[in-house]
Design a protein around this motif. Structure first.
Motif, PDB file in Angstrom:
ATOM      1  N   VAL A  84       0.857  -1.182   0.000  1.00  0.00           N
ATOM      2  CA  VAL A  84       0.000   0.000   0.000  1.00  0.00           C
ATOM      3  C   VAL A  84       0.895   1.234   0.000  1.00  0.00           C
ATOM      4  O   VAL A  84       1.654   1.456   0.946  1.00  0.00           O
ATOM      5  N   ASN A  86       2.353   5.104   0.044  1.00  0.00           N
ATOM      6  CA  ASN A  86       2.191   6.447   0.625  1.00  0.00           C
ATOM      7  C   ASN A  86       1.177   6.481   1.771  1.00  0.00           C
ATOM      8  O   ASN A  86       0.223   7.261   1.769  1.00  0.00           O
ATOM      9  N   THR A  87       1.427   5.647   2.773  1.00  0.00           N
ATOM     10  CA  THR A  87       0.517   5.587   3.917  1.00  0.00           C
ATOM     11  C   THR A  87       1.196   5.888   5.244  1.00  0.00           C
ATOM     12  O   THR A  87       0.528   5.983   6.270  1.00  0.00           O
ATOM     13  N   GLY A  88       2.513   6.009   5.266  1.00  0.00           N
ATOM     14  CA  GLY A  88       3.241   6.280   6.502  1.00  0.00           C
ATOM     15  C   GLY A  88       4.206   7.429   6.337  1.00  0.00           C
ATOM     16  O   GLY A  88       4.468   7.906   5.228  1.00  0.00           O
ATOM     17  N   THR A  95       4.464  12.005   3.877  1.00  0.00           N
ATOM     18  CA  THR A  95       3.707  10.757   3.905  1.00  0.00           C
ATOM     19  C   THR A  95       3.987   9.977   2.632  1.00  0.00           C
ATOM     20  O   THR A  95       3.142   9.839   1.740  1.00  0.00           O
ATOM     21  N   ASP A  98       5.693   3.434   2.381  1.00  0.00           N
ATOM     22  CA  ASP A  98       4.739   2.455   1.891  1.00  0.00           C
ATOM     23  C   ASP A  98       4.516   1.389   2.969  1.00  0.00           C
ATOM     24  O   ASP A  98       5.315   1.234   3.893  1.00  0.00           O
ATOM     25  N   ARG A  99       3.415   0.661   2.832  1.00  0.00           N
ATOM     26  CA  ARG A  99       3.052  -0.311   3.856  1.00  0.00           C
ATOM     27  C   ARG A  99       3.070  -1.716   3.279  1.00  0.00           C
ATOM     28  O   ARG A  99       2.392  -2.001   2.296  1.00  0.00           O
ATOM     29  N   SER A 133       4.014  -1.250  11.912  1.00  0.00           N
ATOM     30  CA  SER A 133       2.625  -0.924  11.580  1.00  0.00           C
ATOM     31  C   SER A 133       1.782  -2.153  11.878  1.00  0.00           C
ATOM     32  O   SER A 133       1.100  -2.705  11.024  1.00  0.00           O
ATOM     33  N   TYR A 219       5.839  -0.311   7.863  1.00  0.00           N
ATOM     34  CA  TYR A 219       6.063   0.799   6.948  1.00  0.00           C
ATOM     35  C   TYR A 219       7.483   0.704   6.390  1.00  0.00           C
ATOM     36  O   TYR A 219       8.440   0.461   7.137  1.00  0.00           O
TER      37      TYR A 219
END
Length: 336
Positions: A84, A86-88, A95, A98-99, A133, A219
């Motif tokens: 996922v 651009n989440t962290g 931001t 990535d996750r 995460s 992350y």
């Protein structure tokens, strides 16, 4: 004693850094990663946790062979995981981390990364920034077609290397806020093209199955693959592999009364280690590249030894004196 200090985070008079234009990064005084590309700009690296200046960052040329932007990072194979973008929060405060999330299955989890091309047999370092995460462990592996010649598992809650496999070394460095830079290094006997990132539970060590929940992960940002056996500063490579040009440091000793000659010069590094280097001063100036140094973050540089046939006298009001002569016929008269 003649010398230069870089502990204040400014380039002292007489010191010059030379570097061609190209991508680079360093940790700024606010603890965040800073990026640039201008030529001949001195980089002062700060501790991301204490914000203390570590010294002048002087590094050899390096290429990051893995594209580092989430939109183009070459995720060649999904192993029981989802990615996922651009989440962290990344080390630069944006931001853009990535996750890596493990699927709801009891299996191996992770992603295979393919570099732009196979790296030939030799020393390689794989690194990435990672943060919990939901899952506390993060793994890096490098595969040479026959075996994982170096691999490491990192505990992101304690900031320690949890396990190490293959032939190589692993390191973890805190970047504050629970974020760490993890790296594995080793020398391969064959060409290498496959690299793996993994997230795991607290009981997870190296390359093993675990039960995922489809929600928890790690992350990840700043993925880097480079030649050599140490992780150098992150080289941004948003769309294609990128090269950070090498740097040199020139020091003008003449204003400090140092004449031309061959000197033993002491380099003190951010980690407290020291290295004496034989350097020639010509026209009042000495020049060094990081290839000659044991570490790449310089706190200070000072003259240890005067050239042959030169005498330095130090004295106070006491009438006694002593002359010290080394094996190179250098002498110093000290009045005490």
């Amino acid at each position: 004693m003649a010398g230069f200090s870089f502990a204040a985070g400014i380039l002292p008079s007489g010191a010059t850094v030379t570097r061609a234009a190209g991508p680079y990064s360093f940790t700024g005084s606010n603890g965040l990663t800073q990026f640039g590309s201008a030529a001949n700009v001195a980089r002062f690296d700060f501790d991301p946790v204490t914000l203390a200046c570590r010294g002048l960052l002087l590094e050899p040329p390096r290429t990051n062979y893995i594209v580092s932007d989430a939109a183009t990072i070459p995720l060649a194979q999904n192993i029981g995981s989802t990615w996922v973008a651009n989440t962290g929060v990344a080390p630069d405060g944006t931001t853009t981390a990535d996750r890596l999330v493990n699927t709801n299955a009891n299996t191996s989890h992770g992603f295979v990364l393919n570099a732009s091309s196979s790296r030939p047999a030799g020393p390689l370092t794989l690194s990435a920034f990672a943060q919990v995460s939901g899952l506390p462990r993060f793994g890096l592996r490098a595969y040479d077609g026959a075996k994982y010649f170096h691999r490491g598992t990192f505990d992101l809650t304690t900031g320690t290397v949890g396990a190490l496999g293959g032939v190589g070394t692993a390191a973890i460095v805190s970047y504050g806020s629970g974020r760490y830079r993890c790296s594995t290094s080793g020398t391969s006997a064959a060409a290498v093209q496959t690299y793996i990132m993994e997230a795991g539970t607290s009981a997870w060590t190296v390359q093993q199955t675990s039960q995922g929940d489809g929600v928890s992960g790690v992350y990840v940002s700043g993925v880097q693959l480079e030649d050599g056996l140490v992780a150098t500063s992150f080289i941004p490579a948003p769309t294609a592999p990128a090269t950070r040009p090498g740097e040199t440091l020139s020091l003008n000793w003449a204003p400090q009364g140092v004449t031309d000659g061959l000197y033993s010069v002491l380099y003190t590094f951010a980690d407290g280690t020291m290295q004496p280097v034989q350097q020639q001063v010509t026209g009042g100036v000495s020049t060094i590249s990081p290839a000659s140094l044991n570490s790449y973050t310089i706190r200070s540089v000072s003259i240890l030894q005067t050239p042959a046939s030169r005498t330095i006298s130090l004295g106070d009001k006491a009438p006694r004196s002593a002359t010290l002569v080394d094996t190179g016929s250098r002498s110093a008269t000290i009045l005490t």
